[in-house]
Design an enzyme around this catalytic site. Structure first.
Site, PDB file in Angstrom:
ATOM      1  N   ASN A  87       0.803  -1.214   0.000  1.00  0.00           N
ATOM      2  CA  ASN A  87       0.000   0.000   0.000  1.00  0.00           C
ATOM      3  C   ASN A  87       0.843   1.275   0.000  1.00  0.00           C
ATOM      4  O   ASN A  87       0.419   2.302  -0.530  1.00  0.00           O
ATOM      5  CB  ASN A  87      -0.924  -0.003   1.228  1.00  0.00           C
ATOM      6  CG  ASN A  87      -1.555   1.345   1.474  1.00  0.00           C
ATOM      7  OD1 ASN A  87      -2.489   1.749   0.796  1.00  0.00           O
ATOM      8  ND2 ASN A  87      -1.020   2.078   2.454  1.00  0.00           N
ATOM      9  N   PHE A  92       3.375  13.517  -5.338  1.00  0.00           N
ATOM     10  CA  PHE A  92       3.648  14.937  -5.147  1.00  0.00           C
ATOM     11  C   PHE A  92       2.366  15.736  -5.340  1.00  0.00           C
ATOM     12  O   PHE A  92       1.559  15.443  -6.226  1.00  0.00           O
ATOM     13  CB  PHE A  92       4.709  15.415  -6.146  1.00  0.00           C
ATOM     14  CG  PHE A  92       6.111  15.011  -5.785  1.00  0.00           C
ATOM     15  CD1 PHE A  92       6.935  15.885  -5.084  1.00  0.00           C
ATOM     16  CD2 PHE A  92       6.603  13.759  -6.142  1.00  0.00           C
ATOM     17  CE1 PHE A  92       8.239  15.512  -4.747  1.00  0.00           C
ATOM     18  CE2 PHE A  92       7.895  13.381  -5.803  1.00  0.00           C
ATOM     19  CZ  PHE A  92       8.720  14.256  -5.105  1.00  0.00           C
ATOM     20  N   GLN A 103      10.743  15.028  -9.653  1.00  0.00           N
ATOM     21  CA  GLN A 103       9.739  14.201  -8.979  1.00  0.00           C
ATOM     22  C   GLN A 103       9.729  12.765  -9.509  1.00  0.00           C
ATOM     23  O   GLN A 103       9.230  11.854  -8.842  1.00  0.00           O
ATOM     24  CB  GLN A 103       8.346  14.801  -9.173  1.00  0.00           C
ATOM     25  CG  GLN A 103       8.137  16.160  -8.543  1.00  0.00           C
ATOM     26  CD  GLN A 103       6.731  16.699  -8.775  1.00  0.00           C
ATOM     27  OE1 GLN A 103       5.821  15.961  -9.153  1.00  0.00           O
ATOM     28  NE2 GLN A 103       6.541  17.990  -8.559  1.00  0.00           N
ATOM     29  N   SER A 141      -3.992   2.291  -8.835  1.00  0.00           N
ATOM     30  CA  SER A 141      -4.904   3.420  -9.046  1.00  0.00           C
ATOM     31  C   SER A 141      -5.473   3.353 -10.446  1.00  0.00           C
ATOM     32  O   SER A 141      -4.830   2.846 -11.366  1.00  0.00           O
ATOM     33  CB  SER A 141      -4.141   4.743  -8.872  1.00  0.00           C
ATOM     34  OG  SER A 141      -4.930   5.841  -9.278  1.00  0.00           O
ATOM     35  N   TYR A 193       3.134   9.896 -11.171  1.00  0.00           N
ATOM     36  CA  TYR A 193       2.334   8.990 -10.342  1.00  0.00           C
ATOM     37  C   TYR A 193       1.606   7.965 -11.207  1.00  0.00           C
ATOM     38  O   TYR A 193       1.619   6.764 -10.911  1.00  0.00           O
ATOM     39  CB  TYR A 193       1.329   9.802  -9.517  1.00  0.00           C
ATOM     40  CG  TYR A 193       0.425   8.956  -8.647  1.00  0.00           C
ATOM     41  CD1 TYR A 193       0.890   8.433  -7.441  1.00  0.00           C
ATOM     42  CD2 TYR A 193      -0.882   8.672  -9.025  1.00  0.00           C
ATOM     43  CE1 TYR A 193       0.073   7.657  -6.632  1.00  0.00           C
ATOM     44  CE2 TYR A 193      -1.707   7.894  -8.224  1.00  0.00           C
ATOM     45  CZ  TYR A 193      -1.221   7.395  -7.031  1.00  0.00           C
ATOM     46  OH  TYR A 193      -2.035   6.617  -6.236  1.00  0.00           O
ATOM     47  N   LYS A 197       2.065   3.790 -11.279  1.00  0.00           N
ATOM     48  CA  LYS A 197       0.985   2.847 -11.014  1.00  0.00           C
ATOM     49  C   LYS A 197       0.711   1.955 -12.226  1.00  0.00           C
ATOM     50  O   LYS A 197       0.360   0.780 -12.081  1.00  0.00           O
ATOM     51  CB  LYS A 197      -0.279   3.596 -10.591  1.00  0.00           C
ATOM     52  CG  LYS A 197      -0.150   4.286  -9.232  1.00  0.00           C
ATOM     53  CD  LYS A 197       0.178   3.311  -8.120  1.00  0.00           C
ATOM     54  CE  LYS A 197       0.142   3.950  -6.741  1.00  0.00           C
ATOM     55  NZ  LYS A 197       0.441   2.996  -5.648  1.00  0.00           N
ATOM     56  N   THR A 226      -7.905  11.405   2.097  1.00  0.00           N
ATOM     57  CA  THR A 226      -6.673  11.084   2.818  1.00  0.00           C
ATOM     58  C   THR A 226      -5.675  12.222   2.661  1.00  0.00           C
ATOM     59  O   THR A 226      -5.882  13.163   1.889  1.00  0.00           O
ATOM     60  CB  THR A 226      -6.033   9.799   2.260  1.00  0.00           C
ATOM     61  OG1 THR A 226      -5.666  10.020   0.889  1.00  0.00           O
ATOM     62  CG2 THR A 226      -6.989   8.617   2.351  1.00  0.00           C
TER      63      THR A 226
END
Length: 269
Positions: A87, A92, A103, A141, A193, A197, A226
């Site tokens: 998990n 960013f 990044q 995701s 990101y 994923k 979150t």
């Protein structure tokens, strides 16, 4: 001692957010005698473990020494892992002033490379002869959808011949293309990101092929409220966690492998 009481589950990044609720729900399921909450922050990890009835153990995903120490500690103390939920991840913020090119490596190092390092370190315990019905669940995701990249890259990521080293090589290529400033021209999307994923889902499929004795799947918890979403997500993290727990708790005969789950049902990658 019952078989269930001997079973061990590991949840990374379990001190808060979706990971916390995954660990909490696994504890409540009663399917495991031990639920290890593997976290970087000792204070938060210990507090979370006390709250849900898990066991805190230190782990910094992306740190090789920490990963090896964690795997050795699990082996020494428990001798087995029946379920690994990967998990832990970073993203960013949109307002972060760090340049996009800077990044890329940190995102890949944790969300893909570090996650695979943890997985490979624990695989001997997951495939141990005393372990039946082993599970790996990678929290991915919907951002990692395959169609975000060019048809050529789609074919590479979805190839039945792809290996974990091949996934790593593709991630390296993305990083190199970002550094050269031509990643979009070469068929990549413009999200570190999302690519991390995407690669993690591809790695999930590779692991499912390589380890047919395990159930290896990926899931999307959705856009949850979150810290990662700056609490802009509309879904409660406890609800998002159910996507991972479904893949943990479903009986082996009914549990898929090499699948992607979203909204608690099978979804197209």
């Amino acid at each position: 001692m019952s078989a269930k009481s001997q079973r061990v589950a590991v949840v990374t990044g379990a001190n808060k957010g979706v990971g916390f609720h995954i660990a909490e729900q696994i504890v409540k399921s009663g399917l495991f005698g031990t639920v290890i909450m593997a976290c970087r922050d000792a204070g938060r990890g210990q507090a979370a473990a006390k709250q849900v009835g898990g066991i805190y153990m230190p782990l910094e995903v992306g740190n090789t020494a920490s990963t090896h120490a964690f795997a050795e500690a699990v082996k020494s103390n428990f001798g087995r892992v029946d379920c690994l939920v990967n998990n832990a991840a970073i993203a960013f913020k949109a307002a972060d002033p760090t340049p996009f090119v800077q990044q890329t490596k940190p995102t890949l190092d944790i969300n893909l490379r570090g996650t695979l390092e943890v997985t490979e370190a624990l695989l001997p315990l997951l495939t141990n002869s005393c372990v039946e019905d082993g599970r790996i669940v990678n929290v991915a995701s919907m951002a990692g959808r395959l169609r975000q990249v060019s048809p050529l890259l789609q074919a590479a990521f979805s190839s039945p011949e792809l290996t974990l080293n091949g996934v790593r090589s593709l991630a390296d290529k993305f990083e190199a293309d970002v550094a050269a400033g031509n990643h979009q021209a070469n068929g990549w999307s413009n999200s570190n990101y999302a690519i991390s994923k995407l690669a993690l889902i591809a790695a999930t499929n590779v692991l499912a092929r390589q380890y047919p004795g395990l159930r290896v799947n990926a899931c999307c918890p959705g856009y949850c409220d979150t810290d990662m979403s700056s609490h802009k997500g509309t879904r409660p993290p406890a609800l998002g966690a159910r996507n991972a727990v479904l893949l943990v708790a479903t009986p082996a005969a009914q549990c898929p492998t090499g699948a992607f789950i979203q909204n608690e049902k099978l979804s197209e990658w």
